[in-house]
Design a protein around this motif. Sequence first.
Motif, short mmCIF file in Angstrom:
data_model
loop_
_atom_site.label_atom_id
_atom_site.label_comp_id
_atom_site.label_asym_id
_atom_site.label_seq_id
_atom_site.Cartn_x
_atom_site.Cartn_y
_atom_site.Cartn_z
N MET A 94 0.93 -1.26 -0.17
CA MET A 94 -0.23 0.00 0.21
C MET A 94 0.87 1.32 0.12
O MET A 94 1.83 1.48 0.59
N ARG A 95 0.33 2.24 -0.65
CA ARG A 95 0.86 3.59 -0.73
C ARG A 95 0.01 4.71 -0.43
O ARG A 95 -1.12 4.74 -1.17
N GLU A 96 0.02 5.35 0.77
CA GLU A 96 -0.77 6.34 1.24
C GLU A 96 -0.29 7.85 0.40
O GLU A 96 1.07 8.04 0.58
N LEU A 97 -1.29 8.75 0.17
CA LEU A 97 -0.78 9.79 -0.18
C LEU A 97 -0.35 10.73 0.52
O LEU A 97 0.79 11.34 0.42
N TYR A 98 -0.57 10.55 1.65
CA TYR A 98 0.06 11.79 2.90
C TYR A 98 0.72 10.91 3.84
O TYR A 98 1.83 11.46 4.41
N ASN A 99 0.30 9.92 4.40
CA ASN A 99 0.84 9.06 5.58
C ASN A 99 2.16 8.42 5.16
O ASN A 99 2.32 8.02 3.76
N GLN A 100 2.90 8.14 6.01
CA GLN A 100 4.15 7.21 5.85
C GLN A 100 5.15 7.92 4.72
O GLN A 100 5.95 6.83 4.28
N GLY A 101 5.10 9.12 4.71
CA GLY A 101 5.80 9.63 3.60
C GLY A 101 5.61 9.44 2.30
O GLY A 101 6.53 9.51 1.48
#
Lengths: 116, 120
Positions: free
Chosen positions: A94-101
């Motif tokens: 998963m890739r979050e737009l705002y979290n986890q850089g």
Amino acid sequence: AQKITQTQPGMFVQEKEAVTLDCTYDTSDQSYGLFWYKQPSSGEMIFLIYQGSYDEQNATEGRYSLNFQKARKSANLVISASQLGDSAMYFCAMRELYNQGGKLIFGQGTELSVKP
Amino acid sequence: SAVISQKPSRDICQRGTSLTIQCQVDSQVTMMFWYRQQPGQSLTLIATANQGSEATYESGFVIDKFPISRPNLTFSTLTVSNMSPEDSSIYLCSVEKGLAGGFWSENIQYFGAGTRLSVL
């Protein structure tokens, strides 16, 4: 807490049958992407399929489809008509737009074995 | 997509030595990523390499141990320094490709074939 959870360390499927690999995720972000990768014993990581959080239709790529259930936060990979060459590790990410850089976060993987 | 060439594909090294892994891409990319995959584990991001600036390292990884170079938009190297058996892993580089005008989160990461490192 785990961001990506793959609860099946190993799976077996008969050749030509369909198989579902489970993936659940945890995010508070509204915009995110979900990915599945295949890793054969050779070690390379092969991109299979992508699902965006705003996509209303389930993604499909040939024999691969992603069963996206947003309310349940699940993104299961379905492989139809399994082939011997499908035997590999499969990683959900998963890739979050705002979290986890904006990093790509991987689950622990599921090892799929296709029986002849 | 992207075609990524990673060298060497595998190596066996002695404790205390260093190994440099090369990653070549068939097109210009802004960011390149280096991952480590320890035996039986998932992928862990080591660092992100942008051309013309210092690499950004993740928690637990330091430049002295994993120096990275990014001399141009198609090439990067990762060095594993002063190796110990705990460094035995698969090291993978990746690049991003995205749709113009799409969300950043939609970018696809494509990976090289990996370098399988064993340290004796």
